[in-house]
Design a protein around this motif. Structure first.
Motif, mmCIF file in Angstrom:
data_model
loop_
_atom_site.group_PDB
_atom_site.id
_atom_site.type_symbol
_atom_site.label_atom_id
_atom_site.label_comp_id
_atom_site.label_asym_id
_atom_site.label_seq_id
_atom_site.Cartn_x
_atom_site.Cartn_y
_atom_site.Cartn_z
ATOM 1 N N ASP A 77 35.484 -6.665 -22.669
ATOM 2 C CA ASP A 77 34.777 -7.747 -22.017
ATOM 3 C C ASP A 77 33.361 -7.261 -21.683
ATOM 4 O OD1 ASP A 77 37.334 -9.237 -21.903
ATOM 5 O OD2 ASP A 77 37.865 -7.666 -20.461
ATOM 6 N N LEU A 78 32.554 -8.123 -21.083
ATOM 7 C CA LEU A 78 31.137 -7.801 -20.916
ATOM 8 C C LEU A 78 30.662 -8.157 -19.512
ATOM 9 C CD1 LEU A 78 28.426 -6.934 -22.280
ATOM 10 C CD2 LEU A 78 28.130 -9.337 -22.924
ATOM 11 N N PHE A 79 30.042 -7.187 -18.839
ATOM 12 C CA PHE A 79 29.433 -7.387 -17.533
ATOM 13 C C PHE A 79 27.919 -7.295 -17.670
ATOM 14 C CE2 PHE A 79 27.503 -5.655 -13.698
ATOM 15 C CZ PHE A 79 28.011 -6.468 -12.697
ATOM 16 N N VAL A 80 27.188 -8.213 -17.004
ATOM 17 C CA VAL A 80 25.720 -8.248 -17.086
ATOM 18 C C VAL A 80 25.149 -8.430 -15.680
ATOM 19 C CG1 VAL A 80 23.699 -9.429 -18.029
ATOM 20 C CG2 VAL A 80 25.780 -9.250 -19.406
ATOM 21 N N SER A 81 24.154 -7.619 -15.335
ATOM 22 C CA SER A 81 23.454 -7.782 -14.063
ATOM 23 C C SER A 81 22.028 -8.262 -14.311
ATOM 24 C CB SER A 81 23.454 -6.469 -13.269
ATOM 25 O OG SER A 81 22.727 -5.462 -13.958
ATOM 26 N N HIS A 82 21.393 -8.741 -13.243
ATOM 27 C CA HIS A 82 20.031 -9.280 -13.327
ATOM 28 C C HIS A 82 19.180 -8.715 -12.205
ATOM 29 C CE1 HIS A 82 22.737 -12.272 -15.196
ATOM 30 N NE2 HIS A 82 21.772 -12.342 -16.100
ATOM 31 N N TYR A 83 17.897 -8.501 -12.509
ATOM 32 C CA TYR A 83 17.004 -7.878 -11.537
ATOM 33 C C TYR A 83 16.434 -8.879 -10.538
ATOM 34 C CZ TYR A 83 13.393 -4.744 -9.737
ATOM 35 O OH TYR A 83 12.605 -3.960 -8.926
ATOM 36 N N ALA A 84 15.975 -10.012 -11.045
ATOM 37 C CA ALA A 84 15.357 -11.013 -10.181
ATOM 38 C C ALA A 84 15.151 -12.287 -10.998
ATOM 39 C CB ALA A 84 14.014 -10.514 -9.636
ATOM 40 N N VAL A 85 14.879 -13.366 -10.295
ATOM 41 C CA VAL A 85 14.409 -14.587 -10.961
ATOM 42 C C VAL A 85 12.911 -14.387 -11.168
ATOM 43 C CG1 VAL A 85 14.134 -17.073 -10.792
ATOM 44 C CG2 VAL A 85 16.189 -15.976 -9.860
ATOM 45 N N PHE A 86 12.498 -14.295 -12.430
ATOM 46 C CA PHE A 86 11.123 -13.914 -12.709
ATOM 47 C C PHE A 86 10.409 -15.023 -13.479
ATOM 48 C CE2 PHE A 86 7.729 -11.990 -15.192
ATOM 49 C CZ PHE A 86 7.051 -11.303 -14.211
ATOM 50 N N ASP A 87 9.314 -15.515 -12.912
ATOM 51 C CA ASP A 87 8.503 -16.566 -13.530
ATOM 52 C C ASP A 87 7.059 -16.305 -13.132
ATOM 53 O OD1 ASP A 87 7.173 -18.848 -14.348
ATOM 54 O OD2 ASP A 87 8.702 -20.229 -13.612
ATOM 55 N N THR A 88 6.213 -16.003 -14.110
ATOM 56 C CA THR A 88 4.809 -15.688 -13.814
ATOM 57 C C THR A 88 4.080 -16.862 -13.188
ATOM 58 O OG1 THR A 88 4.200 -16.288 -16.091
ATOM 59 C CG2 THR A 88 4.647 -13.964 -15.643
ATOM 60 N N ASN A 89 4.601 -18.080 -13.342
ATOM 61 C CA ASN A 89 3.961 -19.241 -12.725
ATOM 62 C C ASN A 89 4.250 -19.342 -11.232
ATOM 63 O OD1 ASN A 89 2.850 -20.262 -15.180
ATOM 64 N ND2 ASN A 89 4.892 -21.036 -15.727
ATOM 65 N N LYS A 90 5.248 -18.565 -10.765
ATOM 66 C CA LYS A 90 5.642 -18.660 -9.355
ATOM 67 C C LYS A 90 5.428 -17.375 -8.575
ATOM 68 C CE LYS A 90 9.181 -22.129 -10.425
ATOM 69 N NZ LYS A 90 10.639 -22.464 -10.359
ATOM 70 N N ILE A 91 5.041 -16.297 -9.266
ATOM 71 C CA ILE A 91 4.853 -15.005 -8.611
ATOM 72 C C ILE A 91 3.375 -14.636 -8.677
ATOM 73 C CG2 ILE A 91 5.457 -12.563 -8.659
ATOM 74 C CD1 ILE A 91 8.072 -13.373 -10.046
ATOM 75 N N PRO A 92 2.747 -14.320 -7.552
ATOM 76 C CA PRO A 92 1.326 -13.959 -7.593
ATOM 77 C C PRO A 92 1.109 -12.648 -8.319
ATOM 78 C CG PRO A 92 2.241 -13.557 -5.407
ATOM 79 C CD PRO A 92 3.291 -14.280 -6.186
ATOM 80 N N PRO A 93 0.058 -12.551 -9.145
ATOM 81 C CA PRO A 93 -0.231 -11.276 -9.801
ATOM 82 C C PRO A 93 -0.820 -10.281 -8.810
ATOM 83 C CG PRO A 93 -1.933 -12.873 -10.310
ATOM 84 C CD PRO A 93 -0.878 -13.608 -9.537
ATOM 85 N N ARG A 94 -0.913 -9.053 -9.258
ATOM 86 C CA ARG A 94 -1.482 -7.988 -8.416
ATOM 87 C C ARG A 94 -2.830 -8.415 -7.838
ATOM 88 N NH1 ARG A 94 -5.170 -4.199 -10.033
ATOM 89 N NH2 ARG A 94 -4.818 -4.896 -12.171
ATOM 90 N N GLY A 95 -2.991 -8.145 -6.536
ATOM 91 C CA GLY A 95 -4.238 -8.419 -5.856
ATOM 92 C C GLY A 95 -4.324 -9.773 -5.194
ATOM 93 N N LYS A 96 -3.367 -10.642 -5.437
ATOM 94 C CA LYS A 96 -3.415 -11.996 -4.879
ATOM 95 C C LYS A 96 -2.621 -12.138 -3.590
ATOM 96 C CE LYS A 96 -5.944 -13.642 -8.200
ATOM 97 N NZ LYS A 96 -7.358 -14.033 -7.940
ATOM 98 N N ASP A 97 -1.755 -11.178 -3.294
ATOM 99 C CA ASP A 97 -0.960 -11.222 -2.074
ATOM 100 C C ASP A 97 -1.172 -9.913 -1.336
ATOM 101 O OD1 ASP A 97 0.963 -11.173 -0.064
ATOM 102 O OD2 ASP A 97 2.511 -12.115 -1.290
#
Length: 581
Positions: free
Chosen positions: A199-219
């Motif tokens: 069988d197969l187990f899968v983990s995830h790091y985060a919900v990632f969307d560049t449209n919703k996360i500020p880039p470096r220097g913006k926060d």
């Protein structure tokens, strides 16, 4: 949970909310003691270029990074995809958000059996340009050839091994296409219901969307000691782990909900390792989580799991703090026949060594073991493995910073840093070797995944390392000293053919050592499935095999200096005598 522990977790969460980076306890290292003076007989040399591993692993831009996706890196695998008895290599790759250079593909290298490799990526069918993260290797259809599952930001991929040197993408056919983009990370094959199918187990790091996360220097909350950095993982939305049941017809069913896996708040999950940690004959799952409590899914024997990380002692540090869990080493660091866990973390913190009492309850022995001397680096790929064949498993981990911009203002936090070796002194004590393990250890890279195995079949453990935006390192182990060794390859019959989830306890002289057949560990990577036991002065070992279906089998007085192939129910079916060092 005690009131004190609850307050500790709350204060840690509040601190991370104010500084949206990776968790660190900012501990002061223990003073470096007097060296033991004992010789270390392993010497590592980087032979990647001579071996033909020339292509860089592309992962994000060079010199800066705007998003956490660009710095987390990926894993690698040692595998024998063509069943010729020699380890081949899969190196994952990422992309760049602006412009990905040509040639940034997953690479498969065939072992030429002379210390070199041939790049067969494109003609094999695996040479895809994707944003890959983790890999797991195993024979999910029990046809005798190893298949490959790869997690990605985007869609994961299941490659079926056709047995003729090529692979087919069967993700859709297998029912493993998921809606939208997921940031998949850890993945491992596991026969959780002991029906003989993986069988197969899968983990995830985060919900990632560049449209919703500020880039470096913006926060302004996203900084490291006042230097503006990318945001995350703290503050990013989390996504549950998934479990897929093998239907036995080439397809999988999502059983995340009914197994109890999806109900658990997963944190920022990374490397996954599946084996029987508590000795009840059923495989459990341990997941290293970044800046959130790590997870221990106990197998309830009925198709469900219960998360017990806090109760088992493997969620937090000894002082109840969250840590930036990245990589996992699983092995018997204490020589008592039980599987311990070594987990790597962010700089300003120690790595952690959890000692198993044999029933799946763990104690943090980091300081007792002498590991508190090292806090300079961000740790990633790792293993508990005997590097010098003295019969005592050592600790190894790769390192590399996550913020490329920081070293310009904080010189003691460089992007590229060396590997780390802690040699096992026995009695639960380790010492860091800062100059005694060869030039390959001292080379500075920003490394991530690492795979451990004997690529040249000479009786020791070599190391393959993923380096960010550079070619990989291939650390050949040039052994001396005459320590004996034994390798064991298991083939399941009633159990899954890859024997994933099996354990072997070797007894040699006055010592014993447990090892597990894992489908993922280190950092998002896969090791040689041939278990390697350093035996020291012993010239033979007694083996006890715990098969994934719960059965046990013993093989007595197995001579050193060879690979033995053991088929479930049939004992040793083949010997391969190799040159003793």
């Amino acid at each position: 949970m005690t009131r004190r522990l609850a307050l500790t977790l709350l204060s840690g969460a509040l601190a991370r909310a104010q500084n949206r980076g990776m968790a660190s306890r900012n501990v002061t290292p223990v003073p470096f003691g007097e060296p033991s003076g004992k010789p270390f007989h392993a010497r590592f040399v980087n032979v990647a270029h001579a071996a033909g591993l020339h292509s860089p692993v592309i992962y994000g831009p060079v010199g800066h990074a705007d998003y956490v996706l660009e710095v987390m890196g990926c894993g690698a695998a040692f595998l024998d995809y063509d069943n010729d008895g020699w380890l081949d290599i899969i190196l994952l790759t990422g992309r760049r958000l602006d412009s990905t250079p040509e040639g940034a593909i997953i690479r498969l290298y065939k072992n030429n059996r002379d210390g070199t490799f041939s790049d067969v990526s494109e003609r094999s069918g695996v040479g895809r340009s994707v944003w890959a993260t983790g890999i797991t290797v195993g024979d999910y259809d029990n046809d005798g050839f190893d298949d490959v599952f790869i997690t990605c930001w985007g869609q994961n991929i299941l490659f079926h091994n056709n047995g003729d040197g090529t692979f087919s993408d069967v993700t859709r056919k297998a029912g493993l296409i998921h809606p939208g983009n997921r940031f998949g990370t850890g993945c491992t094959w596991i026969d959780y219901d002991r029906d003989g199918r993986l069988d197969l187990f899968v983990s995830h790091y985060a919900v990632f969307d560049t449209n919703k996360i500020p880039p470096r220097g913006k926060d302004p909350a996203c900084n490291y000691n006042g230097v503006a950095t990318l945001c995350g993982p703290a503050g990013l939305d989390q996504e549950s782990c998934r479990l897929y049941h093998n239907n036995g017809d080439g397809t999988f069913s999502d059983v995340s909900a009914k197994s109890g896996i999806a109900a658990v708040k997963a944190g920022h999950a990374l490397t996954a390792a599946a084996t029987d940690f508590d000795g009840d004959g059923w495989p459990d799952i341990y997941v290293a989580c970044d800046s959130t409590p790590s997870l221990y899914f106990r197998n309830n024997h009925d198709g469900t799991f219960t998360e017990q990380g806090l109760e088992r002692g493997v969620s937090l540090s000894e002082d109840g703090q969250e840590q930036a869990g990245m990589g996992l080493g699983v092995g018997d660091a204490h020589g008592d026949g039980f599987l311990d866990i070594f987990k790597t973390h962010f700089r300003g913190d120690t790595e952690v060594l959890y000692r198993n009492n044999g029933k799946g309850y763990f104690r943090d022995v980091t300081l007792r073991a002498g590991l508190g001397v090292e806090t300079r680096f961000v740790g990633w790929g790792t293993a508990i493995t005997d590097l010098d064949n003295d019969g005592l498993p050592d600790l190894f981990f790769t390192t590399g910073m996550v913020y490329p911009e920081v070293e310009r203002k904080i010189p003691d936090a460089p992007w590229k840093t060396p590997n780390v070796v802690f040699r096992n002194l026995g009695g639960g004590k380790f010492e860091e070797l800062r100059n005694q393990a060869g030039p390959g250890i001292a080379e500075a890279h920003s490394s991530r995944g690492a795979a451990f195995g004997d690529f040249d079949n000479d009786g020791d453990v070599d190391i393959l390392i993923v380096n960010m935006n550079e070619p990989p390192s291939l650390l050949r182990n040039d052994m001396s000293g005459g320590g004996h060794w034994l390798k064991v390859l298991l083939i399941g019959t009633v159990s899954n053919r890859s024997a994933i989830g099996a354990q072997v306890v070797a007894t040699y002289g006055e010592r014993k050592q447990a090892q597990a057949v894992l489908a993922q560990s280190s950092y998002l990577s896969v090791n040689d499935r041939r278990l390697h036991f350093g035996l020291g002065a012993a010239t033979a070992a007694n083996l006890e095999i715990h098969w994934p279906n719960g059965g046990r089998e013993s093989v007595a007085n197995v001579a050193a200096g060879q690979l033995v192939v053991i088929r479930e129910g049939s004992g040793i079916i083949r010997f391969e005598r190799w040159r003793e060092l």
